[in-house]
Scaffold this motif. Structure first.
Motif, PDB file in Angstrom:
ATOM      1  N   MET A 122     -11.835   3.999  13.128  1.00  0.00           N
ATOM      2  CA  MET A 122     -11.780   5.447  12.907  1.00  0.00           C
ATOM      3  C   MET A 122     -12.334   6.203  14.122  1.00  0.00           C
ATOM      4  SD  MET A 122     -10.157   5.928  10.090  1.00  0.00           S
ATOM      5  CE  MET A 122      -9.251   4.407  10.447  1.00  0.00           C
TER       6      MET A 122
ATOM      7  N   ALA B 245     -16.665  -3.278   7.223  1.00  0.00           N
ATOM      8  CA  ALA B 245     -17.045  -1.859   7.302  1.00  0.00           C
ATOM      9  C   ALA B 245     -17.286  -1.415   8.755  1.00  0.00           C
ATOM     10  CB  ALA B 245     -18.259  -1.583   6.423  1.00  0.00           C
TER      11      ALA B 245
ATOM     12  N   ALA C 197       0.260   7.877   5.608  1.00  0.00           N
ATOM     13  CA  ALA C 197       0.143   6.686   4.760  1.00  0.00           C
ATOM     14  C   ALA C 197      -0.283   5.467   5.574  1.00  0.00           C
ATOM     15  CB  ALA C 197       1.471   6.418   4.056  1.00  0.00           C
TER      16      ALA C 197
ATOM     17  N   LEU D 169      -2.081   5.514   8.400  1.00  0.00           N
ATOM     18  CA  LEU D 169      -3.499   5.717   8.758  1.00  0.00           C
ATOM     19  C   LEU D 169      -4.400   5.361   7.577  1.00  0.00           C
ATOM     20  CD1 LEU D 169      -5.808   6.747  10.549  1.00  0.00           C
ATOM     21  CD2 LEU D 169      -5.184   9.086   9.924  1.00  0.00           C
ATOM     22  N   THR D 170      -3.994   5.816   6.392  1.00  0.00           N
ATOM     23  CA  THR D 170      -4.761   5.528   5.170  1.00  0.00           C
ATOM     24  C   THR D 170      -4.797   4.028   4.899  1.00  0.00           C
ATOM     25  OG1 THR D 170      -4.093   7.672   4.282  1.00  0.00           O
ATOM     26  CG2 THR D 170      -4.873   6.044   2.691  1.00  0.00           C
ATOM     27  N   ALA D 171      -3.649   3.371   5.061  1.00  0.00           N
ATOM     28  CA  ALA D 171      -3.557   1.934   4.788  1.00  0.00           C
ATOM     29  C   ALA D 171      -4.361   1.118   5.801  1.00  0.00           C
ATOM     30  CB  ALA D 171      -2.095   1.484   4.794  1.00  0.00           C
TER      31      ALA D 171
ATOM     32  N   LYS E 143     -15.192   1.501  10.793  1.00  0.00           N
ATOM     33  CA  LYS E 143     -15.826   2.615  11.515  1.00  0.00           C
ATOM     34  C   LYS E 143     -15.358   2.651  12.969  1.00  0.00           C
ATOM     35  CE  LYS E 143     -20.303   3.186  11.005  1.00  0.00           C
ATOM     36  NZ  LYS E 143     -21.734   3.005  10.623  1.00  0.00           N
TER      37      LYS E 143
ATOM     38  N   ARG F  64     -12.495  -8.291   3.135  1.00  0.00           N
ATOM     39  CA  ARG F  64     -13.762  -8.902   2.734  1.00  0.00           C
ATOM     40  C   ARG F  64     -14.413  -9.711   3.857  1.00  0.00           C
ATOM     41  NH1 ARG F  64     -14.128  -8.794  -2.976  1.00  0.00           N
ATOM     42  NH2 ARG F  64     -12.234  -7.900  -3.858  1.00  0.00           N
TER      43      ARG F  64
ATOM     44  N   TYR G 135       0.792  -1.233   0.000  1.00  0.00           N
ATOM     45  CA  TYR G 135       0.000   0.000   0.000  1.00  0.00           C
ATOM     46  C   TYR G 135       0.821   1.278   0.000  1.00  0.00           C
ATOM     47  CZ  TYR G 135      -3.905  -3.111   1.047  1.00  0.00           C
ATOM     48  OH  TYR G 135      -4.848  -4.100   0.985  1.00  0.00           O
ATOM     49  N   LEU G 136       2.058   1.236   0.507  1.00  0.00           N
ATOM     50  CA  LEU G 136       2.838   2.475   0.605  1.00  0.00           C
ATOM     51  C   LEU G 136       3.771   2.621  -0.593  1.00  0.00           C
ATOM     52  CD1 LEU G 136       1.696   2.208   3.482  1.00  0.00           C
ATOM     53  CD2 LEU G 136       3.879   3.004   4.370  1.00  0.00           C
TER      54      LEU G 136
ATOM     55  N   LEU H 156     -10.942  -3.008   4.880  1.00  0.00           N
ATOM     56  CA  LEU H 156     -11.956  -3.111   3.818  1.00  0.00           C
ATOM     57  C   LEU H 156     -11.557  -4.149   2.768  1.00  0.00           C
ATOM     58  CD1 LEU H 156     -12.917   0.655   3.384  1.00  0.00           C
ATOM     59  CD2 LEU H 156     -14.152  -1.117   4.654  1.00  0.00           C
ATOM     60  N   ASP H 157     -10.252  -4.320   2.533  1.00  0.00           N
ATOM     61  CA  ASP H 157      -9.791  -5.332   1.578  1.00  0.00           C
ATOM     62  C   ASP H 157      -9.941  -6.754   2.119  1.00  0.00           C
ATOM     63  OD1 ASP H 157      -9.191  -3.679  -0.489  1.00  0.00           O
ATOM     64  OD2 ASP H 157      -7.016  -3.732  -0.261  1.00  0.00           O
TER      65      ASP H 157
ATOM     66  N   THR I 184      -7.315   1.626   7.123  1.00  0.00           N
ATOM     67  CA  THR I 184      -8.691   1.450   6.635  1.00  0.00           C
ATOM     68  C   THR I 184      -8.734   0.466   5.487  1.00  0.00           C
ATOM     69  OG1 THR I 184      -9.068   3.784   7.099  1.00  0.00           O
ATOM     70  CG2 THR I 184     -10.708   2.675   5.763  1.00  0.00           C
ATOM     71  N   THR I 185      -7.782   0.624   4.557  1.00  0.00           N
ATOM     72  CA  THR I 185      -7.786  -0.209   3.353  1.00  0.00           C
ATOM     73  C   THR I 185      -7.611  -1.679   3.710  1.00  0.00           C
ATOM     74  OG1 THR I 185      -6.742   1.668   2.257  1.00  0.00           O
ATOM     75  CG2 THR I 185      -6.804  -0.394   1.046  1.00  0.00           C
TER      76      THR I 185
END
Lengths: 335, 335
Positions: free
Chosen positions: A148, A141, A123, A125-127, A145, A136, A25-26, A133-134, A129-130
């Motif tokens: 976050m 979700a 990066a 923090l962004t990863a 939440k 499955r 991801y980075l 969600l990735d 969440t991903t």
């Protein structure tokens, strides 16, 4: 004290997933900062000798998935995500606090510069969440939440902490709320995120969350006690380090807000640095004003409350035992 | 040039949702920083006269929902989320770049301090995900993943930008890739996020995304042209500002990497500041070496490619016209 075996499991299963997620991801430049910060490489990018962090939060996340009847493997994405958020916060906090070392190593911003360290935190923090969600997973979700929401509380706690440094009139309830947000929220999330990810019932997720929040506050109380009276050989910090830095730690605020605190206030809140003799004297004042006892008693109350939540949760006995063992490890450090 | 009416719609529908989301998700202290940064309050916290940002990205997000046959209201969460990510990046970039003003106002870090500005950015990034997941829209999770992927690219672009400042040998392809990541990725996401959120088919989401990425690169090329040859009365920046700051902007890198660039290189890459006469001379050199023409031609090519994607996408004609109008607004500034 030997490390609980649950931490070995976390290192074995989550470590490779953490490294793979950084690679995936980075971007290469920011990944290099993240790898150094995680302790996997040295300043020149070569593999480091150290095994990196203890992965306490991922270990709790794996147990949390198992508490809901799933496997540890089902909780790996939760473990990666919570560790990424933890490290995002360390990267940014080190900049805000101007800390030049962490666990005996130079902090990332001192080596790579403030911009790259800010971006590495962003990066991760962004990863985080991903990764959730990735996965499955059934509860991907809701888990994102929940993570976050915990992150938002952690940010709130850090904002209060920064502001409190400039104030001489912080109350004990304010300081406790700050510690709950800054430390408790993410540990609470670590203890419930695996369960949330595998789609556990809301009441189980809540019990695990409350367990973790109490453990988190106990952990902070004990960390604050160690910051004043800890054995430098065990904590890796100079004795009285938190007093020298004039931190508004929980035992200190308890003492500052107790009757008869005039001498402590005049010493602790003055602008000039404390001499070594004064640091020793301040530690004595905090103790005489009841700060040490209050923090020890409050930590015991939080551990008891955590135990109560654990006892009331419908989870397999072996998982309960492992959660209890990890909680004991987190809160059981001697001083 | 008058503002497209689509921007009025965005201000009317997204502004209240943005303010409500700041109130709901951010702690009071950090919310105050975010409100100032968005232009809603002045430095003392009083309501500001200005109407705040243009909300270009939210306007694109609403149109993107409409492109998929949904209503603008269905895209509001996408508009809020994309604007939060945009403002997260501005808050952090201003710290990294040491910029003290933005749109004629003091930047947040100069007023609230670096720690609070870092935390405000962190909080907006965290809230962006939550807003999408809380929307309960059909495509909430894919939209959140798409937004985080764009954020990761934006971070990568900013990391390259920071690094390029220290290098004298940046190639034009490297510089174009940096601009695509830094500016294109988020505009691409703005143009597709509403569609993604309402659960549009993957091929429509992709077309809208590609449309936005081309518009984003065209926007950056034109912004870079304005940073050298723009009319200060219209841009709000000093003429030649980007040259004075020795930015590796696209027209400059095109000129630096063209044959015969020795004089430009020796002037632009030397450590000492440029005199006013030299700034003027450097602008002339960049133009003579073909940097201005290349950037104008490349912007035209990007706009044509954007048009092609828009023409091929199965979307209502009135929405297509509005997207075209907004694209023209973004890329049509005269210089």
């Amino acid at each position: 004290m030997t490390l609980p075996s649950t931490l070995d499991t976390a290192v074995t299963t989550v470590s490779p997933a953490l490294r793979a997620a950084v690679d995936k991801y980075l971007c290469p430049e920011i990944a290099a900062v993240a790898r150094y910060h995680h302790g996997w490489t040295d300043a020149s990018g070569r593999p480091a000798e150290a095994r990196g962090g203890k992965l306490l939060r991922p270990a709790l996340a794996l147990l949390s998935a198992q508490a809901a009847g799933a496997t540890a493997a089902d909780g790996v994405a939760a473990g990666v995500a919570i560790e990424f958020v933890h490290n995002f916060s360390l990267l940014h906090d080190d900049i805000m606090d101007g800390d030049r070392t962490r666990r005996g190593r130079a902090t990332a911003w001192t080596l790579f510069g403030v911009p790259q360290a800010i971006l590495a935190g962003d990066a991760l923090l962004t990863a985080a969440t991903t990764v959730l969600l990735d996965s499955r997973a059934a509860g991907a979700a809701p888990a994102a939440k929940s993570l976050m929401a915990a992150t938002q509380r952690m940010i709130s706690g850090q904002a209060s902490d920064v502001r409190f440094e400039r104030r001489g009139d912080v109350t004990l309830p304010e300081c406790v709320r700050m510690a709950r947000n800054k430390t408790g929220a993410l540990l609470a999330c670590a203890c419930s995120l695996g369960a949330s990810l595998v789609g556990a019932p809301a009441d189980l997720v809540q019990r695990l969350n409350d367990f973790g929040e109490h453990i988190g506050l106990a952990f902070q109380l004990i960390d604050d006690l160690l910051g004043i009276w800890g054995d430098p050989a065990r904590t890796g910090k100079q004795a009285g380090a938190d007093l020298r830095a004039r931190k508004n730690s929980l035992p200190v605020v308890a003492a500052l807000t107790a009757p008869g605190s005039a001498e402590l206030r005049s010493l602790y809140l003055r602008p000039d640095p404390l001499t070594e003799g004064e640091v020793h004297h301040v530690a004595g004042l905090v103790e005489r004003l009841g700060g040490r006892d209050w923090a020890q008693d409050e930590a015991a109350r939080q551990i008891a409350a955590a135990e109560k939540n654990l006892g009331a949760a419908a989870i397999p006995d072996d998982v309960r035992d492992e959660l209890r063992e990890l909680a004991g490890f987190v809160t059981g450090r001697r001083f």
